[in-house]
Design a protein around this motif. Structure first.
Motif, PDB file in Angstrom:
ATOM      1  N   HIS A 194      -2.093  -7.813  -6.907  1.00 23.76           N
ATOM      2  CA  HIS A 194      -2.259  -6.426  -6.129  1.00 23.76           C
ATOM      3  C   HIS A 194      -1.225  -6.286  -5.413  1.00 23.76           C
ATOM      4  O   HIS A 194      -0.590  -5.128  -5.363  1.00 23.76           O
ATOM      5  CB  HIS A 194      -3.402  -6.670  -5.179  1.00 23.76           C
ATOM      6  CG  HIS A 194      -3.344  -5.649  -4.416  1.00 23.76           C
ATOM      7  ND1 HIS A 194      -3.802  -4.027  -4.875  1.00 23.76           N
ATOM      8  CD2 HIS A 194      -3.364  -5.237  -3.057  1.00 23.76           C
ATOM      9  CE1 HIS A 194      -3.862  -3.356  -3.767  1.00 23.76           C
ATOM     10  NE2 HIS A 194      -3.718  -3.970  -2.834  1.00 23.76           N
ATOM     11  N   HIS A 195      -0.241  -7.395  -4.956  1.00 22.69           N
ATOM     12  CA  HIS A 195       0.856  -7.213  -4.169  1.00 22.69           C
ATOM     13  C   HIS A 195       2.103  -7.334  -4.603  1.00 22.69           C
ATOM     14  O   HIS A 195       3.048  -6.901  -4.060  1.00 22.69           O
ATOM     15  CB  HIS A 195       0.832  -8.118  -2.928  1.00 22.69           C
ATOM     16  CG  HIS A 195      -0.554  -8.017  -2.053  1.00 22.69           C
ATOM     17  ND1 HIS A 195      -1.583  -8.478  -1.985  1.00 22.69           N
ATOM     18  CD2 HIS A 195      -0.796  -6.962  -0.807  1.00 22.69           C
ATOM     19  CE1 HIS A 195      -2.319  -8.053  -1.017  1.00 22.69           C
ATOM     20  NE2 HIS A 195      -1.849  -7.097  -0.366  1.00 22.69           N
ATOM     21  N   ARG A 215       0.919  -1.059  -0.079  1.00 29.35           N
ATOM     22  CA  ARG A 215       0.142   0.107  -0.011  1.00 29.35           C
ATOM     23  C   ARG A 215       0.935   1.313   0.093  1.00 29.35           C
ATOM     24  O   ARG A 215       0.594   2.350  -0.738  1.00 29.35           O
ATOM     25  CB  ARG A 215      -1.105  -0.014   1.282  1.00 29.35           C
ATOM     26  CG  ARG A 215      -2.083  -1.126   1.193  1.00 29.35           C
ATOM     27  CD  ARG A 215      -2.944  -0.925   2.149  1.00 29.35           C
ATOM     28  NE  ARG A 215      -2.669  -1.275   3.661  1.00 29.35           N
ATOM     29  CZ  ARG A 215      -2.497  -2.381   3.839  1.00 29.35           C
ATOM     30  NH1 ARG A 215      -2.887  -3.439   3.219  1.00 29.35           N
ATOM     31  NH2 ARG A 215      -2.071  -2.532   5.412  1.00 29.35           N
ATOM     32  N   HIS A 221      -7.914   0.982  -5.194  1.00 28.23           N
ATOM     33  CA  HIS A 221      -7.251   1.614  -6.426  1.00 28.23           C
ATOM     34  C   HIS A 221      -8.214   2.657  -6.867  1.00 28.23           C
ATOM     35  O   HIS A 221      -7.701   3.828  -7.556  1.00 28.23           O
ATOM     36  CB  HIS A 221      -7.388   0.552  -7.379  1.00 28.23           C
ATOM     37  CG  HIS A 221      -5.993  -0.418  -7.058  1.00 28.23           C
ATOM     38  ND1 HIS A 221      -4.712  -0.235  -7.224  1.00 28.23           N
ATOM     39  CD2 HIS A 221      -6.001  -1.579  -6.827  1.00 28.23           C
ATOM     40  CE1 HIS A 221      -4.254  -1.119  -7.042  1.00 28.23           C
ATOM     41  NE2 HIS A 221      -4.890  -2.197  -6.682  1.00 28.23           N
ATOM     42  N   MET A 275      -9.723  -5.993  -9.749  1.00 35.54           N
ATOM     43  CA  MET A 275      -9.819  -6.449  -8.497  1.00 35.54           C
ATOM     44  C   MET A 275     -11.227  -6.611  -7.918  1.00 35.54           C
ATOM     45  O   MET A 275     -11.357  -6.904  -6.741  1.00 35.54           O
ATOM     46  CB  MET A 275      -8.889  -5.559  -7.635  1.00 35.54           C
ATOM     47  CG  MET A 275      -7.322  -5.409  -7.798  1.00 35.54           C
ATOM     48  SD  MET A 275      -6.625  -6.947  -7.429  1.00 35.54           S
ATOM     49  CE  MET A 275      -5.181  -6.601  -8.786  1.00 35.54           C
ATOM     50  N   ASP A 331      -4.885 -11.640  -6.020  1.00 38.37           N
ATOM     51  CA  ASP A 331      -4.483 -11.169  -4.793  1.00 38.37           C
ATOM     52  C   ASP A 331      -2.855 -10.900  -4.940  1.00 38.37           C
ATOM     53  O   ASP A 331      -2.383  -9.785  -4.447  1.00 38.37           O
ATOM     54  CB  ASP A 331      -4.776 -11.863  -3.474  1.00 38.37           C
ATOM     55  CG  ASP A 331      -4.073 -11.525  -2.268  1.00 38.37           C
ATOM     56  OD1 ASP A 331      -4.804 -10.598  -1.735  1.00 38.37           O
ATOM     57  OD2 ASP A 331      -3.057 -11.813  -1.910  1.00 38.37           O
ATOM     58  N   VAL A 387      -9.610 -11.310   2.659  1.00 32.02           N
ATOM     59  CA  VAL A 387      -8.872  -9.967   2.472  1.00 32.02           C
ATOM     60  C   VAL A 387      -9.237  -9.090   3.413  1.00 32.02           C
ATOM     61  O   VAL A 387     -10.482  -9.132   3.753  1.00 32.02           O
ATOM     62  CB  VAL A 387      -8.970  -9.455   0.886  1.00 32.02           C
ATOM     63  CG1 VAL A 387      -8.182 -10.368   0.002  1.00 32.02           C
ATOM     64  CG2 VAL A 387     -10.302  -9.233   0.491  1.00 32.02           C
ATOM     65  N   TYR A 430      -9.713  -4.041  -2.628  1.00 32.07           N
ATOM     66  CA  TYR A 430      -8.761  -3.771  -3.412  1.00 32.07           C
ATOM     67  C   TYR A 430      -9.369  -2.718  -4.437  1.00 32.07           C
ATOM     68  O   TYR A 430      -8.573  -1.949  -4.741  1.00 32.07           O
ATOM     69  CB  TYR A 430      -8.286  -4.843  -4.007  1.00 32.07           C
ATOM     70  CG  TYR A 430      -7.332  -5.777  -3.014  1.00 32.07           C
ATOM     71  CD1 TYR A 430      -6.978  -5.538  -1.901  1.00 32.07           C
ATOM     72  CD2 TYR A 430      -7.221  -7.133  -3.616  1.00 32.07           C
ATOM     73  CE1 TYR A 430      -6.337  -6.529  -0.949  1.00 32.07           C
ATOM     74  CE2 TYR A 430      -6.618  -7.941  -2.629  1.00 32.07           C
ATOM     75  CZ  TYR A 430      -6.158  -7.716  -1.224  1.00 32.07           C
ATOM     76  OH  TYR A 430      -5.373  -8.446  -0.869  1.00 32.07           O
TER      77      TYR A 430
END
Length: 415
Positions: A112-113, A32, A350, A98, A109, A342, A346
């Protein structure tokens, strides 16, 4: 395409190299913050292009496609909007990708990371490509950005209310005299600052010998709202607190100041018109700082299990998680295959960055009225004045609503 290649190496190279050097160090916990860094890089790039890219843009035929070359201010605004569009598309694409993620076993997932080298490359390519699109695309984005910026300002207000309430609750829950004294001190300081600042605004924006009824109305309304916040929050039937009311009062006074200081430099009631360059630059810096802090706070709050930011599947126990989440907890246990929900949405995460990209473009271009102003006046004009004053009134309305809504709808849960 030769000009576009030059633009890519000159404008995106430094930011891309800086982000790439840190990409390998990005972990699941710090993802993040890495997105926040990418957003900050886009702001810096927008500012640099606004200041220095005009000569280059004037030689790109599909941008300078006019019989008579527009003023430099037009190219400055165009450069900011193109960077903003590339940044917006980057986060908007991720927001769409997402949608619907409920647990960490979802392949997205990991998207995203991880994969930061690829993400930074895509981000840089999108920004460069935006300098290859025709001006009509930028014009459409300019119009859409005004609506998107309004949504971001609304989210910004909600985040402020969320922050002040959490701040107040965290100190009240300590149930110690020193924290009660701290709450009292913050409240007194905030209200004294509000009234003192309002008095200064009367001196600056209501000069003698001029009819400044509009400015007086704005300032008086700010004072009335400050009193209204205190009266409503202290009402025996309202489950409110005076400290959040004082913080919101200071914020409304600040919004009133930024609104009045954004009045054109030739307006007689703007007592700061002789220092319009300094005022507009300070307002710009404060606005950009507020934008970055709002986005960072949104991202950080997205890691906690609150009803405002959490998806339906996430826990809502109210446990106090670390600011960066505890997403790696449980690694190495015997239940790795069991789906773990989660901890935040997400898509919403965004979307905040996408809307902030629009708002930052409006901030840097004076809501696209900068082309008609002097080049150093980046946040000045009547459009900016009314946007900021309306934001103050919306903030006040939302705060009052959070206080009286439980009374109007007792059957609903507003916790």
């Amino acid at each position: 395409m030769w000009c576009a290649s030059c633009l890519a190496s000159a404008c995106a190279g430094c930011a891309c190299n800086l982000c790439t050097s840190a990409a390998s160090a990005v972990t699941r916990r710090s993802a993040r913050i890495a997105y926040c860094g990418l957003f900050a890089a886009s702001l810096i790039l927008s500012f640099l292009l606004r200041q220095f890219a005009t000569p280059l843009l004037q030689h790109i035929p599909w941008i300078n496609a006019f019989n008579q070359t527009p003023p430099d201010e037009w190219f400055q605004m165009n450069a900011v909007l193109r960077v903003s569009l590339g940044n917006f598309l980057f986060f908007a694409i991720f927001a769409i990708m997402m949608i619907g993620i409920k647990d960490q076993n979802d392949r997205r997932d990991a998207w995203h990371h991880g994969g930061w080298i690829a993400k930074i490359a895509v981000w840089a390519v999108l920004i460069v490509l935006m300098f290859c699109v025709p001006n009509i695309v930028i014009t459409i984005y300019e119009v859409l950005s005004k609506f998107g910026s309004g949504l971001f300002l609304l989210v910004q207000v909600v985040m402020l209310l969320d922050f002040t309430n959490n701040w107040n609750d965290s100190w009240v829950e300590k149930d110690e005299q020193k924290w009660e004294i701290a709450l009292l001190v913050v409240t007194v300081v905030c209200y004294l600052s509000t009234f003192a600042f309002s008095g200064v605004l009367f001196m600056w924006f209501n000069p003698s010998g001029h009819d400044c009824g509009l400015n007086v109305f704005f300032i008086v309304m700010t004072l009335i709202l400050a009193f209204a916040f205190a009266i409503v929050s202290l009402h025996p039937q309202v489950n409110g607190s005076i400290m959040p009311a004082s913080v919101i009062s200071v914020y409304c006074a600040y919004l009133c100041y930024t609104s009045l200081s954004s009045e054109p430099d030739d307006y007689a009631c703007n007592g700061l018109h002789r220092h319009s360059k300094q005022v507009s630059m300070s307002a710009l810096i404060l606005g950009m700082l507020t934008t970055v802090l709002s986005v960072v706070y949104s991202a950080v709050r997205a890691g906690s299990s609150t009803t405002f930011l959490s998806p339906p599947s996430s826990p809502r126990s109210g446990a106090k998680n670390p600011l960066l989440g505890d997403e790696e907890a449980g690694k190495g246990d015997d239940k790795e295959s069991e789906p773990r929900p989660v901890s935040y949405s997400y898509t919403f995460f965004h979307l905040i960055f996408a809307l902030a990209s629009m708002y930052s473009a409006m901030l840097l271009t004076g809501w696209t009225t900068a082309a008609s102003e002097k080049s150093e006046l980046m946040d000045v004009g009547w459009t900016t004045v009314w946007v900021r004053i309306c934001m103050e009134w919306v903030t006040a309305a939302l705060y009052i609503w959070t206080l009286i809504a439980p009374l109007l709808f007792p059957d609903r849960d507003f916790s």
